[in-house]
Design a protein around this motif. Sequence first.
Motif, PDB file in Angstrom:
ATOM      1  N   LEU A 116      13.108  10.730   3.398  1.00 41.82           N
ATOM      2  CA  LEU A 116      13.451  10.162   1.904  1.00 41.82           C
ATOM      3  C   LEU A 116      12.064  10.210   1.323  1.00 41.82           C
TER       4      LEU A 116
ATOM      5  N   SER B  99      10.077  -0.387 -11.959  1.00 39.34           N
ATOM      6  CA  SER B  99      10.911   0.526 -10.943  1.00 39.34           C
ATOM      7  C   SER B  99      12.222  -0.381 -10.888  1.00 39.34           C
TER       8      SER B  99
ATOM      9  N   PRO C 193       8.969   9.072  -1.478  1.00 40.45           N
ATOM     10  CA  PRO C 193       8.116   7.885  -1.566  1.00 40.45           C
ATOM     11  C   PRO C 193       8.838   6.892  -2.654  1.00 40.45           C
ATOM     12  N   TYR C 194       9.421   7.287  -3.832  1.00 42.42           N
ATOM     13  CA  TYR C 194      10.012   6.233  -4.612  1.00 42.42           C
ATOM     14  C   TYR C 194      11.219   5.448  -4.104  1.00 42.42           C
ATOM     15  N   GLN C 195      11.898   6.278  -3.258  1.00 45.51           N
ATOM     16  CA  GLN C 195      13.193   5.815  -2.905  1.00 45.51           C
ATOM     17  C   GLN C 195      13.069   4.806  -1.770  1.00 45.51           C
TER      18      GLN C 195
ATOM     19  N   VAL D  76      10.221   3.008  -1.623  1.00 45.94           N
ATOM     20  CA  VAL D  76       9.586   1.904  -2.448  1.00 45.94           C
ATOM     21  C   VAL D  76      10.860   1.124  -2.816  1.00 45.94           C
ATOM     22  N   ASN D  77      11.879   1.471  -3.418  1.00 47.98           N
ATOM     23  CA  ASN D  77      13.046   0.620  -4.028  1.00 47.98           C
ATOM     24  C   ASN D  77      13.641   0.201  -2.786  1.00 47.98           C
ATOM     25  N   LEU D  78      13.438   0.409  -1.533  1.00 47.21           N
ATOM     26  CA  LEU D  78      14.240  -0.195  -0.590  1.00 47.21           C
ATOM     27  C   LEU D  78      13.206  -1.343  -0.096  1.00 47.21           C
TER      28      LEU D  78
END
Lengths: 365, 246
Positions: free
Chosen positions: B71, B106, B73-75, B77-79
């Motif tokens: 995945l 975010s 990085p930002y995905q 982080v959002n998990l």
Amino acid sequence: MPKKIRSKVSNTVSGTKNFFLGIPRATRNLYKEIPHQVKSFKEWIFTFRGSLTILCLIGTILVPLITMDDYIMTILISFLVFSIFAASWDLLAGYTGQVSFGHSVFFGIGAYVAAAFVKMAGLPWFFSMIIGAVAAILVGLIIGIPCLRLKGPYLALGTQAFSLILFNLFMSGELKDILGSTEGISALPAMSEAHIVTFFFILIIMVISFIILTIIVKSNIGTIFKAIRDDETAADASGINTTKYKLIAFMISGFFAGIAGGLFALNSRAVNPSVFLALYSFYAIVMVALGGIATISGSVVGAFIYWVILTELFKPMGALGTIFLYFPTLISALILIIMIRFADQGILKPALEHIREFYDFLLGR
Amino acid sequence: MGVILEVKNLTKKFGGLTAVNDFSFEIKRGEFVGLIGPNGAGKTTVFNLISGFEKPNSGSIRFDGMDITGLKPYQIVNLGLVRTFQLVRSFHYMSVLDNVSVACLSPRGKKASEKVGLDKYASRILSEVGLIDKARFPPVILPHGDLRRLEIGKAAGTNPQILLLDEPFSGLSYEEQEHIHALIRRLSNEGVTIFITGHVLRELMNLVPRVIAMHQGKFITDGSPQEVANHKLVLEAYLGRGGGIA
């Protein structure tokens, strides 16, 4: 089981569907901030910068009262048009850090589409201009998607390549029937009968554009843009979908560059492939560098200095011989080098500080 | 207390060099775990692989029951899996407050900050990390210790479930280290799972109840700091074969 979980992940955080739905959502949040922005605008008018801006605006409005000379009006109109263009480049390069050398693409597409709709479909100029700007957004998407994988100088080269492609496409003799080749589209109807009316129309559009750009830059989207400019990896690590926001920046910037292009074509009542030349991207870059990068209002100052003062100062030299016609460009290139070397903040910020000191001195502070 | 992070047979090769070699471990929810190893052991690479900044050659990473291998990085982080950097990465030309606001903007951070309001939420985080007096300054003028705290503040802005701290003590004075210690303990007490690296064993000894040791990309041992510090292979890794003061 992993596959099932995987699809859950893509439904909640990623996926192309969510990606494109996310763009209007991000833009919609802008509306929510408007009341707050209006309040800070009221406070802003009474600040030093605010009152100075209002003074400059009143000064511009009063110009037609002093002189209605067509030549001066024409110069002022192109100054207004190019200040919108420069501000749109500033949003992309100064705020989002995506340095594009192919900004003339948006300008040219806006100009061609607006001209085509006025000439072929007979639409009123305002709607043609908006259609041209929307076309520039679409081009921003088409260019943005492949170019966003590039960074720094490579992005500049990639966008430059697109402007070359479009220039040659619009120049080509084979497509003369569709794109008009070197003649482009000419003999457009005038925007209005008198130059002053056109001047005021364009002034209003320019002021609205600057208000919208300033709101965008000061909103949450603007904060994210600046974060991407400062450190893209860190923005990614903070959970920001950088690709999405860079694409939004390309689209917003494309829209305003398209408006500037449309106004340019409608005002000069003709358009030819030269609008795709790197020269036009260069205009935007010089103006922003002169005024100050990452200050939307600096674009106006830069456009004024470049378009009104410098160009007009060196124009009489053209009478000395054809070679001197290139003098304005030559001198401004020199000025650009000097600015980058010695005054990378541009003129606006340092000048404002000095004026402010004087202002304080006058008030006895 | 379920498993929150499960890394299995992780391998990463850079050309001929195997930076991480068949590395596996588990972290339970709410745990406070350290990752130690001498310089070049592959600690940062493990973090880069978990947080999505690099893709592993083989192996899998499961976070909260989901496979997050590959995945973006930002995905991740959002998990709820957030990391900080060893070399501080701040947004240099924005104010300290805006630095934290970006994290709060975010999708995950927004959910947490919406009720309170963005500015209030970001200032609350700033006062927690002790930077509220410097909210209007740009990070370029801050000392190194403050930047480290800002880095943790930025990570906290996304409302993480698990926080990966990459060498948060390197290059800090004793007092600054104490500040960060207290900050990390507070986060841990709030229920955030913490995974922290360090190459100096002593720094982590008093902080974490459990340590994972690695050397040359390989898992060595796992246990309490005392157990790990006295482990034969760990001593060999730090002091060389045949040496040892224990």
